[in-house]
Design a protein around this motif. Structure first.
Motif, PDB file in Angstrom:
ATOM      1  N   THR A  71       0.857  -1.178   0.000  1.00 23.22           N
ATOM      2  CA  THR A  71       0.000   0.000   0.000  1.00 23.22           C
ATOM      3  C   THR A  71       0.889   1.222   0.000  1.00 23.22           C
TER       4      THR A  71
ATOM      5  N   VAL B  30       0.890   5.470   0.420  1.00 22.31           N
ATOM      6  CA  VAL B  30       0.097   6.555   0.984  1.00 22.31           C
ATOM      7  C   VAL B  30       0.468   7.839   0.245  1.00 22.31           C
TER       8      VAL B  30
ATOM      9  N   GLN C 220       3.340   2.232   3.312  1.00 18.34           N
ATOM     10  CA  GLN C 220       2.612   2.365   4.584  1.00 18.34           C
ATOM     11  C   GLN C 220       3.525   2.473   5.815  1.00 18.34           C
TER      12      GLN C 220
ATOM     13  N   ASP D  77       3.777   5.714   8.293  1.00 19.68           N
ATOM     14  CA  ASP D  77       3.509   5.692   9.736  1.00 19.68           C
ATOM     15  C   ASP D  77       4.681   6.288  10.512  1.00 19.68           C
TER      16      ASP D  77
END
Ligand code: OOG
Ligand code: NI
Length: 479
Positions: free
Chosen positions: A4, A6, A182, A186
């Protein structure tokens, strides 16, 4: 396996949300402010009269955007720190726009120059407009700092590290790629948010007091070990309503709403107000070496209502009106600034958006109305993008519709007012000394990032919309 990623817009939205959680924990009254802002916005959107008066609840931005919208403020100590924060914000798709010299905008002692980091692309702004007003201490300005104070300030600021290598590395990567995977996203959010958290390290009391006597802002920058979010500001659709509701809850607000007055015509630029800075417990190290708790009042909650962006001509008129209000206030007939302003506004400013557009005082985007039959429009070809009067004629003829461009920036005078009304004491300045010259170019130079002129951004957005509309109408714009 798929990873994924972002995109920057989600990094930015996540950053704004994480800072809000942190600030709400640090300054609980902020949470109340956000709650009341939500109520105000929901009630405006549901009110038939409000919506009608403003030509639709979403005329100046979607409710979703307005509800999520925030700006923050931080204060830094050197060009190096500015250059680093520019890299951090670039990771979130936020770029420096506008130059504000708060040293001259305030009668009190505010020894900083500032810019605001924000998205510059209209689509990015519509999705999440998070912006951070960022100030840099001008240590070499002799009006505020003598040579010894300057030297100590510079030494302390040079020795601290606000933004670590990993934060800068991830920020650079997000900026270069426009997204992060991802795990890295984070990590970036965690590091970036932590960089703006209030430090619990003890504050050197004597040094802090020395700086505070010169300027509370200088003390908040050079008298503490790190930077921190100084306020976070939600946006409301009706700031007068918000002000009244906060007072009803018994919360002490600053005396006035800063910026344009409430009046029956279009909202322009920016109106702001805040609740007063609260005493917060901080730990101090005293000269005898003891460490003990004390309190500081530097952080507050601000709220704003945004209006239409003014063109250079509109801004000139605005500045002239502010000067006229100042003059009338100096005469002092007992009326409040807001009352005087309203009268001056009625005297000079068109009472409709169409009036603003026709006189070229505000920025709009133009588009061909849905379902319009373009081919029948009896219009000539253009040598250049049509001017305000031609555009107004096309709008009146129903060939084009105009939508206001929201003001995305700040007002130096209001910023100075916000600084001043939340500081303990005016500090001291010696205007016989000469100041250090700063402008947009010099700030760009020291930051190593080009500070955009907001007027250029609004003009480009308006022009692009006109060119596209002309194209749809089958009209060629030369030049
Ligand atoms: C920044 C004050 C300016 C605004 O909204 O005009 C500002 C500060 O207090 O550091 O945030
Ligand atoms: Ni602010």
């Amino acid at each position: 396996m798929t990873t994924t990623t972002v995109p920057q817009v989600r990094l930015r939205a996540g950053f704004a949300a994480a800072l809000a959680v942190m600030y709400g924990r640090e300054v609980p009254l902020y949470t109340t402010l956000v709650e009341v802002s939500r109520e105000v916005n929901a009630d405006c959107a549901a009110s038939g009269t409000w919506t009608q008066r403003h030509g639709g609840a979403e005329r100046l931005g979607s409710l979703e955007r307005v509800t999520a919208e925030r700006h923050g403020a931080i204060r830094l100590g050197s060009a190096r720190e500015m250059a680093q924060v520019a890299r951090v914000f670039a990771g979130f798709g936020m770029h420096p726009v506008g130059f504000y010299d708060l040293r001259d905008a305030s009668a009190t002692s505010v020894p900083v120059v500032s810019t605001a980091f924000r998205p510059t692309d209209p689509a990015q702004l519509a999705q999440n407009p998070f912006r951070v007003f960022t100030s840099m201490l001008v240590t070499e300005d002799r009006r505020f700092f003598d040579a010894a104070t300057q030297a100590r300030l510079e030494e302390l600021v040079a020795a601290r590290e606000l933004f670590g290598p990993r934060l800068l590395e991830l920020s650079d990567r997000a900026a270069a790629r426009g997204a992060l995977v991802q795990d890295e996203a984070d990590e970036l959010l965690e590091l970036a948010t932590a960089a703006f958290e209030l430090s619990s390290e003890p504050i050197d009391k004597a040094w802090y007091d020395h700086l505070a006597a010169i300027s509370a802002v200088a003390a908040d920058i050079g008298g503490v070990p790190s930077t921190h979010i100084n306020h976070l500001t939600p946006r409301v659709l009706d700031i007068d309503d918000l002000y009244a509701r906060m007072q009803d809850r018994g919360i002490a607000m600053i005396d006035e709403v800063q910026g344009p007055p409430a009046w029956e015509g279009p909202d322009v630029l920016l109106r702001q107000t805040s609740f007063k800075a609260l005493a917060e417990e901080r730990v101090f190290r005293h000269e005898d070496g003891t460490v003990a708790p004390g309190s500081l009042r530097v952080r507050f909650g601000e709220v704003e209502q945004r209006g239409i962006a003014l063109t250079p001509a509109g801004r000139e008129l605005y500045d002239a009106m502010v000067a006229q209000v100042d003059e009338a206030m100096a005469g002092g007939d007992g009326r409040t600034r807001v009352e005087v302003s309203r009268e001056v506004w009625r005297e000079h400013l068109p009472t409709t958006e169409a009036g603003l557009a026709e006189r070229g005082l505000a920025f709009f985007t133009y588009r061909v109305p849905d379902g319009a039959d373009a081919a029948e429009a009896p219009l000539p070809t253009w040598e250049d993008v049509p001017g305000p009067e031609d555009l107004a004629r096309m709008v009146a003829a129903g060939v084009l519709v105009a939508e206001p461009i929201v003001y995305e920036d700040f007002l130096p005078r209001s910023a100075a007012g916000i600084f001043a009304s939340n500081l303990d004491g005016d500090g001291s300045r010696d205007d016989d000394q000469s100041g250090a010259e700063y402008d947009l170019e010099r700030l760009s130079g020291v930051m190593g990032a080009t500070v955009a002129d907001p007027m250029d951004l609004y003009a480009a957005q308006q022009d692009a919309s006109v060119r596209e509309a002309m194209g749809r109408l089958g009209l060629v714009v030369f030049g």
